[in-house]
Motif scaffolding. Structure first.
Motif, mmCIF file in Angstrom:
data_model
loop_
_atom_site.group_PDB
_atom_site.id
_atom_site.type_symbol
_atom_site.label_atom_id
_atom_site.label_comp_id
_atom_site.label_asym_id
_atom_site.label_seq_id
_atom_site.Cartn_x
_atom_site.Cartn_y
_atom_site.Cartn_z
ATOM 1 N N ILE A 31 0.852 -1.206 0.000
ATOM 2 C CA ILE A 31 0.000 0.000 0.000
ATOM 3 C C ILE A 31 0.890 1.259 0.000
ATOM 4 O O ILE A 31 0.664 2.190 -0.783
ATOM 5 C CB ILE A 31 -0.904 0.049 1.263
ATOM 6 C CG1 ILE A 31 -1.783 -1.195 1.349
ATOM 7 C CG2 ILE A 31 -1.717 1.348 1.304
ATOM 8 C CD1 ILE A 31 -2.972 -1.231 0.482
ATOM 9 N N GLU A 32 1.891 1.267 0.876
ATOM 10 C CA GLU A 32 2.764 2.460 0.953
ATOM 11 C C GLU A 32 3.446 2.721 -0.383
ATOM 12 O O GLU A 32 3.536 3.860 -0.844
ATOM 13 C CB GLU A 32 3.821 2.263 2.046
ATOM 14 C CG GLU A 32 3.266 2.517 3.436
ATOM 15 C CD GLU A 32 4.207 2.009 4.530
ATOM 16 O OE1 GLU A 32 5.418 1.941 4.291
ATOM 17 O OE2 GLU A 32 3.689 1.683 5.619
ATOM 18 N N GLU A 33 3.911 1.652 -1.009
ATOM 19 C CA GLU A 33 4.561 1.813 -2.310
ATOM 20 C C GLU A 33 3.564 2.302 -3.351
ATOM 21 O O GLU A 33 3.882 3.139 -4.194
ATOM 22 C CB GLU A 33 5.162 0.484 -2.781
ATOM 23 C CG GLU A 33 6.337 0.011 -1.981
ATOM 24 C CD GLU A 33 7.538 0.937 -2.083
ATOM 25 O OE1 GLU A 33 7.793 1.463 -3.172
ATOM 26 O OE2 GLU A 33 8.216 1.128 -1.066
ATOM 27 N N PHE A 34 2.353 1.766 -3.294
ATOM 28 C CA PHE A 34 1.320 2.162 -4.255
ATOM 29 C C PHE A 34 1.084 3.671 -4.174
ATOM 30 O O PHE A 34 1.023 4.359 -5.194
ATOM 31 C CB PHE A 34 0.023 1.402 -3.961
ATOM 32 C CG PHE A 34 -1.121 1.814 -4.848
ATOM 33 C CD1 PHE A 34 -1.228 1.320 -6.131
ATOM 34 C CD2 PHE A 34 -2.082 2.712 -4.400
ATOM 35 C CE1 PHE A 34 -2.273 1.712 -6.962
ATOM 36 C CE2 PHE A 34 -3.125 3.113 -5.222
ATOM 37 C CZ PHE A 34 -3.221 2.605 -6.505
ATOM 38 N N VAL A 35 0.982 4.170 -2.960
ATOM 39 C CA VAL A 35 0.714 5.601 -2.760
ATOM 40 C C VAL A 35 1.861 6.434 -3.339
ATOM 41 O O VAL A 35 1.637 7.427 -4.029
ATOM 42 C CB VAL A 35 0.516 5.896 -1.251
ATOM 43 C CG1 VAL A 35 0.485 7.385 -0.977
ATOM 44 C CG2 VAL A 35 -0.768 5.238 -0.771
ATOM 45 N N GLU A 36 3.087 6.011 -3.101
ATOM 46 C CA GLU A 36 4.242 6.767 -3.612
ATOM 47 C C GLU A 36 4.375 6.626 -5.132
ATOM 48 O O GLU A 36 4.615 7.605 -5.838
ATOM 49 C CB GLU A 36 5.538 6.263 -2.947
ATOM 50 C CG GLU A 36 5.666 6.625 -1.479
ATOM 51 C CD GLU A 36 5.531 8.120 -1.230
ATOM 52 O OE1 GLU A 36 6.144 8.898 -1.975
ATOM 53 O OE2 GLU A 36 4.767 8.498 -0.307
#
Ligand code: SF4
Ligand code: SF4
Length: 465
Positions: free
Chosen positions: A315-320
């Protein structure tokens, strides 16, 4: 009486509440106050019908009815489930994993095919695919596409060169890709075929990369992060780290202007540092991504905390990454289902009933995760009568969706889940079969749904601001 559907779930968003039907998949956002009024109304004696709703929550109730979150009876729930079940696709082949070689030049510690295990490794077929088998394999695939009856303009066939390491048998890979390009003009079933290769990149030279580009084969390289430590599980048979060699391949592709996508297995080390992947993107101009969650088996046991940490990392990577206009496959598939409110039945082409795997010796199966023992390899390329749409194992696999599982019915993520990987489910516990839950994946699906519901709320709020 008016009641909450069995498929309704409540998400606390601190200042608001989201109500969500796991099969209708349209969240309805209520203020906390409206939610309290709703709860009070539902336990009062005055909720025989939707019109009985107090004036102040009439609009909210009408939305909740529209999206099936409120209904009258279990029968109403059963009707929704029956409708969704009627949409589960039957087997229809349009994906072919072409295993040009079962041999691999690496022995990654997490390899789900079994290259990390001497016994499984020794069971891989030694001989590479011959041109004669490749010819039969293409005929076989073309026949299955025709039998599937799919519109190949909408459902483009895909050939994925895979292994082992597909470049171990580079000549036959090139032969197949060239033949597909020739057949495009004469065989309508293959006209729109897309080709890709998943490789560890070590055998990719400049000449080969340029040839693959010319043939229209897109390249996905497996790498697990931007540091040697993050790639600590990616080793050769002698146990040597190969990260620097992979970087050389990426450098070479960048230099000659070849776009590569990355297939990133999320090792425990990889998920410790979110910046690693962003560095890879910036340095190599990567435009597409796939994250792979590690699987457990008898030789490789993954700690429980890993699943949650990996799900959060994705999720964190997706947001970035989306800030850079790059979308990771795994979340994108769920995001599309969520945005279109369309149930996502299966998370891999094998459980979608759409995939065949062709081994170098011509055996044909359902899933490349079974290459080492050829379980679910049900025929060979010589079988001109074979029809996957009618074969019992293909039909069984096409029904593995969580929609058909009783233990999934009360799960909020039911509509976006897809069920993960049956092979992982089978290896999780002794006695498990492909019908058991891929519990590793449950964490990922639930964390993703939580994110999607909160993210949509944020977007709606910002739009109103
Ligand atoms: S069942 Fe698992 S290993 Fe097989 S294709 Fe699907 S995700 Fe991959
Ligand atoms: S597999 Fe797990 S996450 Fe998916 S629907 Fe079933 S219980 Fe939910």
């Amino acid at each position: 009486m008016v009641r909450m559907s069995r498929y309704a779930h409540v998400f606390d968003l601190e200042e608001a509440v989201a109500l969500y039907h796991s099969l209708r998949m349209k969240p309805v956002y209520l203020t906390k106050e409206a939610y309290e009024d709703l709860q009070a109304w539902l336990v009062s004696p005055f909720c025989n019908d939707y019109d009985d709703a107090p004036e102040k929550i009439k609009n909210e109730v009408s939305e909740l009815v529209k999206y099936k979150i409120l209904n009258h009876s279990e029968e109403d729930d059963e009707k929704v489930l029956a409708f969704v079940k009627s949409r589960i696709p039957a087997p229809a082949i349009n994906v072919c994993y072409m295993i040009t070689s079962e041999q691999c030049n690496l022995a990654c510690k997490y390899c789900f095919l079994g290259n990390n295990d001497a016994k499984k490794r020794s069971s891989f077929v030694l001989e590479n695919m011959s041109k004669e088998t490749a010819d039969k394999a293409l005929d076989f695939f073309a026949r299955q596409i025709k039998l599937s009856g799919l519109d190949t303009d909408e459902n483009k066939p895909a050939i994925i060169f895979y292994g082992g390491e597909p470049l171990v048998n580079y000549d036959v890979l090139v032969y197949i890709a060239g033949k597909i390009n020739d057949l495009r003009n004469t065989d309508s079933s293959l006209r729109n075929t897309e080709m890709s290769m998943v490789s560890n990149g070590l055998l990719l030279t400049k000449e080969r990369a340029l040839k693959l580009k010319e043939l229209g084969v897109s390249i996905a390289i497996s790498v697990d992060g931007f540091t040697e430590k993050a790639n600590g599980m990616r080793v050769d048979v002698a146990g040597n780290n190969v990260f620097n060699k992979i970087l050389q391949t990426l450098d070479m592709c960048k230099e000659i202007g070849i776009d590569v996508s990355l297939s990133v297995t999320l090792s425990e080390e990889t998920i410790k540092n979110t910046k690693d992947i962003l560095n890879l993107v910036d340095n190599y101009g990567v435009k597409s991504f796939g994250f792979n969650i590690m699987m457990s088996d008898e030789n490789f046991i993954i700690p429980q905390e890993y699943n949650e940490a990996a799900a959060k990392f994705i999720i964190e990577e997706f947001v970035e990454l989306r800030k850079k206009g790059i979308y990771e496959d795994r979340i994108m598939r769920k995001l599309k289902a969520f945005t279109k409110s369309q149930v996502y039945f299966s998370d891999c082409a094998a459980t979608g009933g759409g995939q065949i795997v062709i081994a170098p010796n011509g055996q044909v199966g359902i899933c490349h995760g079974c290459l080492h023992n050829k379980q679910y390899f049900v025929t060979t390329v010589d079988d001109v009568q074979f029809d996957a749409t009618k074969h019992k194992d293909f039909i069984e696999w096409s029904q593995l969706t969580p929609i058909n599982k009783e233990e999934c019915q009360d799960c909020s993520a039911l509509g976006i889940c897809g069920g993960g990987c049956p092979i992982n489910a089978m290896h999780l516990k002794k006695g498990n079969t492909i019908h058991d839950l891929d519990e590793r994946f449950c964490t990922h699906s639930k964390v993703t749904l939580d994110f999607l519901i909160k993210d949509l709320y944020r977007i709606i709020k910002e739009g109103k601001a």
